[in-house]
Scaffold this motif. Structure first.
Motif, PDB file in Angstrom:
ATOM      1  N   LYS A 137       0.889  -1.182   0.103  1.00 28.23           N
ATOM      2  CA  LYS A 137       0.065   0.019   0.078  1.00 28.23           C
ATOM      3  C   LYS A 137       0.890   1.303  -0.048  1.00 28.23           C
ATOM      4  CE  LYS A 137      -3.591  -2.709   0.357  1.00 28.23           C
ATOM      5  NZ  LYS A 137      -4.376  -2.893  -0.807  1.00 28.23           N
ATOM      6  N   ASN A 138       0.318   2.442  -0.613  1.00 25.56           N
ATOM      7  CA  ASN A 138       0.803   3.560  -0.279  1.00 25.56           C
ATOM      8  C   ASN A 138       2.138   3.939  -0.806  1.00 25.56           C
ATOM      9  OD1 ASN A 138      -1.526   4.219   0.950  1.00 25.56           O
ATOM     10  ND2 ASN A 138      -0.571   3.537   2.991  1.00 25.56           N
ATOM     11  N   LEU A 139       2.475   2.996  -1.993  1.00 26.16           N
ATOM     12  CA  LEU A 139       3.653   3.211  -2.703  1.00 26.16           C
ATOM     13  C   LEU A 139       3.501   3.989  -4.036  1.00 26.16           C
ATOM     14  CD1 LEU A 139       5.165  -0.007  -1.941  1.00 26.16           C
ATOM     15  CD2 LEU A 139       5.669   1.911  -1.090  1.00 26.16           C
ATOM     16  N   TRP A 140       4.517   4.264  -4.806  1.00 33.55           N
ATOM     17  CA  TRP A 140       4.453   4.763  -6.232  1.00 33.55           C
ATOM     18  C   TRP A 140       4.646   3.882  -7.062  1.00 33.55           C
ATOM     19  CZ3 TRP A 140       5.606  10.205  -6.932  1.00 33.55           C
ATOM     20  CH2 TRP A 140       5.638  10.748  -8.481  1.00 33.55           C
ATOM     21  N   VAL A 141       3.397   3.770  -7.965  1.00 34.22           N
ATOM     22  CA  VAL A 141       3.434   2.748  -9.091  1.00 34.22           C
ATOM     23  C   VAL A 141       4.216   3.134 -10.099  1.00 34.22           C
ATOM     24  CG1 VAL A 141       1.988   1.410 -10.532  1.00 34.22           C
ATOM     25  CG2 VAL A 141       0.939   2.265  -8.389  1.00 34.22           C
ATOM     26  N   TYR A 169       1.900  -7.265 -15.047  1.00 41.40           N
ATOM     27  CA  TYR A 169       3.007  -7.065 -13.965  1.00 41.40           C
ATOM     28  C   TYR A 169       2.904  -5.673 -13.506  1.00 41.40           C
ATOM     29  CZ  TYR A 169       5.113 -11.055 -16.513  1.00 41.40           C
ATOM     30  OH  TYR A 169       5.464 -12.229 -17.158  1.00 41.40           O
ATOM     31  N   VAL A 170       3.261  -5.596 -12.260  1.00 44.15           N
ATOM     32  CA  VAL A 170       3.347  -4.206 -11.444  1.00 44.15           C
ATOM     33  C   VAL A 170       4.590  -4.002 -10.870  1.00 44.15           C
ATOM     34  CG1 VAL A 170       2.247  -2.990  -9.801  1.00 44.15           C
ATOM     35  CG2 VAL A 170       0.920  -4.142 -11.394  1.00 44.15           C
ATOM     36  N   ALA A 171       5.213  -2.821 -11.014  1.00 42.27           N
ATOM     37  CA  ALA A 171       6.473  -2.346 -10.174  1.00 42.27           C
ATOM     38  C   ALA A 171       6.096  -1.266  -9.366  1.00 42.27           C
ATOM     39  CB  ALA A 171       7.719  -2.131 -11.126  1.00 42.27           C
TER      40      ALA A 171
END
Length: 935
Positions: free
Chosen positions: A674-678, A692-694
């Motif tokens: 949570k609450n991170l920069w995509v 995919y997600v980083a």
């Protein structure tokens, strides 16, 4: 689910991951696969510091913010990188003991920018950069200044700026008297205040001055000032400190005190340049047309007031503020009278709703001087020093004084300016070949007018006090945010650079100095500002979509030199769109007239950006109050397998999905940290349901690796960081041919997975530990292009990797297909005795499942053995350069069977004639073969 790390990564974890990366690099299956730097080397990057040999100014070191340490002994004609084997190449400050040759590097940049990378501590080299030792202060993250006692090389005083985004204890002043074996913290103010500058009295190292800087950076806000900012003095070589910034001193005090830079002339005269965040007093509005409207006028106007405005006056206001053409004076008045909008909506239309607003601007740069050793100070400039810091003095605030003239000073800002009267008046020495944004200046104490300057565009040298400058850009140290490629032959590479615009160039251009003779560099700039993302029309490579920060994009027709501004504009009465620093854009692979643009909503244009329609609600968490746009989209992806299957990611951690071209949206963030920069959301080109997600915790000083994939449109997620050492992730891409082949760029290097993230290999042969911001694959050439934020762009051939499936990895030995090569009668010859021979090379790429000794045989079609080689292979890929020549034994055997005349080249070698040849590789009885043709 316990994913999100709520505090900064401990320094011990960072050090452990650095050791882990070294171990992985040593055993990597792809460690022999070379990366080639393809430039550009004409446009440089941000300089953090310069250190010059006082006895021989033609020798100096240049530390680039994220591009490493470079050394010259020929006055900047050429440079050698000497830090590429270090654990990081991020630099805040450097210091050199010229007597012993010892180099100190404080890793971690000191300008507190949104792309200022943290370091790993204080590094030291006693052998000219061949080896580096970490001397501690590993949780400092960012360094302000390093001073070496000229009378004692083991006595070092260091100003530590501290963490960029989070509070920490390891900041302030540290000193060592044993060469860095042990450190003593001699000045600590608080967890958000560090030391940005330290200056010593030239003839007395016991007398030191330090500038404390309190700041608070968040992803949505940056406060570069505070009550704890100020100047301190030590009279015992940094052991104890006294605060000079008191109300009685004449120095500014209070909440609005910003960054301070120092310069000491002698034991009495000290200069300070201050980025004052105090507000200027209100002044009557100056305007040649007293009737001209300002946006603030509409905050208090009634409907009747607007109706009373003349159409000419209102139309002039609308035009000057770039309202869309449909908003004429008549239209606006009608909307207000019908209650569609209120007069204040006109003000809101032009105002960022999340930005803090003030009635007046800040004071900005101001210069103070003390003539009594820091006891009392006077402000030297009576007038405002405008157009120096603008609104980001936190990047600058440095001053230098001529060692032979206490009234001659230099100020570093957007331009570089000088004063000959102790700071009362100034003249600019910013010239046409000098980049803006200055961060370092060396003033020769022995030769008046000799200056060496470091800025966002590299290095400049002057011998006439700034009247004219030499530009010394020959290193590939570009700081790229984004890259792309086209399909031309040869294909071009495009990239957006920090503060250096958008550039393009052919991938196979040689980065040499020939352009200085011809006047034509193969790379050329096509847009200005901070260069951002690039999209190229696949039907017409002359149509480019690109631009600068905060979504200021254009459609560029390179062939006709036409530019069309395409930034989406909200409707009057709506809240303004929020644009990320690096606003994402995407051309649909299904229709190249369709362009997507990420604000806080997803915008779509059906006609190349001429008109825009929002196809989503707000896809973020809504933004936060602050002076940095936040609550914005950072990444967009459309499935190559289905039109309208769309994904977005935001800077506040949301991943959203639409299966119907924006008709409806689903938040698929559950199950992700949570609450991170995509950083990246990527729709797979191999399976419609795969994504995919980083994500990145960089803006929380959280250096964990966050990588996830889903096989069901994001309903459930699986982490795939596996064995990868921790570092914030900027980008993940998949190979278009091999679905198991993934590439990832992090803040500390490049990785590849051959099994969809089950395990990762370090992939940095020829590339230092630099931040990788973007990756793209040129499918026809089978090249991976690597955009770094500090060392420009790299290229690597990945045809072998694309074939490395599970079956191949089981083989004892495998030799990969070789490209045909065109024969040349000039092989081995040279045009003159002063030139090198023209020698061919056919690199042979081999995979082995274990280390062994390989026998390599090259045969002609009649079976004649024309050459042999041996290789001690390592596990994974191995490369053997073959120069297409005969061995002596092979030549005799070939000539016995073939009646032809072969002439030895001038270098003594005889090269293979045209024909088909076979390369055979034997590994303990296992043989792999491949053929190639010399055409």
């Amino acid at each position: 689910m316990g994913f999100t790390q709520q505090r900064a990564t401990p320094a011990s974890n960072v050090q452990a991951d650095l050791r882990k990366k070294q171990q992985l690099a040593a055993t990597s299956l792809v460690k022999n696969l070379p990366l080639k730097n393809i430039g550009p080397n004409i446009m440089s990057g941000r300089v953090a510091d310069i250190e010059v040999n006082p006895d021989n100014p033609t020798e100096f070191y240049v530390g680039y913010a994220s591009g490493g340490l470079w050394h010259t002994k020929n006055n900047g004609t050429s440079f050698t990188p000497i830090m590429d084997n270090a654990e990081t190449i991020n630099i805040g400050d450097i210091a050199v003991d010229w007597n012993l040759g010892t180099i100190w590097v404080g890793t971690g940049e000191n300008i507190s920018s949104r792309s200022s990378y943290a370091g790993t501590g204080l590094l030291k080299s006693a052998d000219g950069g061949k080896t580096w030792q970490n001397m501690g202060l590993t949780d400092a993250h960012h360094f302000g200044r390093i001073l070496i006692d000229p009378n004692n090389a083991d006595h070092i005083v260091v100003g530590v700026t501290g963490h960029l985004y989070t509070p920490n204890l390891e900041r302030g002043i540290y000193k060592t008297t044993d060469g860095g074996t042990t450190w003593q913290q001699t000045l600590f103010i608080n967890e958000t205040t560090g030391i940005i500058d330290v200056a010593a009295t030239p003839s007395n190292f016991n007398t030191l001055y330090a500038a404390a800087w309190q700041k608070d950076r968040k992803a949505w806000d940056f406060t570069g000032n505070g009550n704890a900012s100020g100047i301190y003095k030590s009279t015992d070589a940094g052991l104890t400190w006294k605060k000079l910034s008191t109300p009685e001193s004449g120095l500014p005090t209070g909440q609005a005190v910003g960054r301070i830079g120092l310069a000491v002339y002698d034991d009495r005269t000290v200069y300070a340049v201050h980025d004052s965040q105090f507000r200027r007093p209100a002044t009557p509005r100056e305007n040649t047309d007293a009737t001209a409207l300002q946006k603030t006028d509409f905050k208090t106007m009634s409907k009747a007031d607007v109706k009373a405005l003349s159409n000419k006056q209102l139309n002039a206001f609308l035009k000057s503020n770039r309202f869309p053409k449909q908003y004429t004076a008549e239209k606006v008045k009608q909307m207000i009278s019908q209650g569609v909008i209120e007069p204040e909506d006109i003000y809101r239309y032009l105002t960022n709703p999340n930005a803090t607003s003030y009635d007046t601007e800040v004071v900005g740069a101001e210069v103070y001087r003390s003539d009594d050793g820091g006891t009392t100070w006077t402000r030297r400039n009576k007038d405002y020093i405008d157009d120096l810091f603008y609104s980001y003095g936190y990047v600058f605030a440095q001053v230098r004084v001529d060692a032979n003239n206490k009234n001659k000073i230099y100020l570093l800002g957007v331009p570089i300016i000088k004063s000959d009267d102790g700071g009362k008046t100034y003249t600019s020495i910013q010239k046409e070949n000098v980049h803006v944004d200055h961060h370092s200046l060396w003033v020769n104490p022995n030769t008046p007018g000799h200056l060496i300057n470091g800025n966002d565009g590299g290095v400049n040298i002057s011998y006439d006090d700034g009247e004219t400058w030499i530009k010394n850009n020959s290193e590939s140290v570009g700081t790229f945010f984004a890259i792309n490629v086209d399909d031309q032959e040869p294909y071009n590479v495009y990239g957006g650079l920090q503060d250096n615009g958008v550039w393009m160039g052919p991938h196979d251009a040689e980065m040499d100095r020939r352009w200085q003779q011809t006047g034509h560099h193969p790379w050329k700039g096509i847009a200005g500002g901070d260069g951002m993302q690039i999209q190229i029309d696949s039907r017409n490579p002359h149509i480019i979509y690109t631009g600068s920060q905060f979504g200021y994009y254009s459609r560029i027709d390179l062939e006709n030199d036409e530019r069309t501004f395409i930034r989406p504009k909200h409707q009057l009465g709506e809240s303004p769109y929020r644009f990320n620093w690096e606003s994402p854009i995407l051309l649909s692979t299904h229709n190249q007239d369709i362009l997507y643009f990420g604000t806080n909503k997803l915008m779509r244009s059906m006609n190349q950006g001429n008109d825009w329609t929002p196809i989503s609600p707000d896809l973020t968490a809504g933004g936060k109050k602050g002076n940095v746009p936040y609550g914005t989209l950072t990444t967009i992806s459309e499935s190559p397998l289905q039109f309208g299957l769309l994904y977005t990611g935001s800077d506040d951690g949301l991943v959203q999905l639409s299966k119907n071209g924006g008709g409806s949206w689903l938040n698929i963030t559950d199950g992700l940290p949570k609450n991170l920069w995509v950083s990246t959301v990527l729709a797979s080109s191999h399976k419609k349901e795969r994504i995919y997600v980083a994500l990145s915790g960089y803006r929380n000083d959280d250096f964990t690796t966050y990588l996830h994939t889903s096989e069901n449109y994001g309903q459930t997620w699986q982490p795939i960081a596996s064995n990868m050492p921790n570092a914030p992730v900027n980008v993940i891409i998949e190979d278009p041919l091999n679905q198991s082949l993934l590439f990832v760029g992090t803040d500390n290097g490049l990785y590849v997975s051959l099994n969809r993230g089950a395990s990762w290999e370090v992939m940095q042969n020829g590339m230092p530990n630099v931040a990788v911001h973007d990756l793209v694959i040129q499918p026809k050439a089978k090249h991976l292009i690597v955009g770094t934020h500090g060392r420009s762009i790299y290229k690597v051939a990945i045809a072998a990797l694309q074939q490395m499936d599970a079956e191949l990895l089981k083989k004892e030995v495998h030799v990969f297909a070789l490209e045909d090569i065109k024969h040349s009668p000039n092989w081995g010859n040279r045009w003159s005795q002063w030139m090198e021979s023209n020698t061919p090379e056919q690199p042979i790429t081999i995979y082995t499942a274990r280390a062994s000794t390989l026998d390599i045989a090259i045969k002609a079609t009649d079976g004649t053995l024309v050459n042999t080689m041996q290789l001690r292979s390592e596990i994974g890929l191995n490369r053997v350069p073959y120069n297409l020549s005969f061995s002596k034994k092979g030549l005799h055997a070939f000539l016995r069977k073939n009646k032809m005349k072969l002439t030895a080249a001038k270098n003594g070698k005889t090269y293979l004639p045209k024909g088909v040849y076979e390369v055979g590789v034997r590994n303990d009885g296992k043989i792999a073969t491949v053929a190639f043709k010399i055409k």
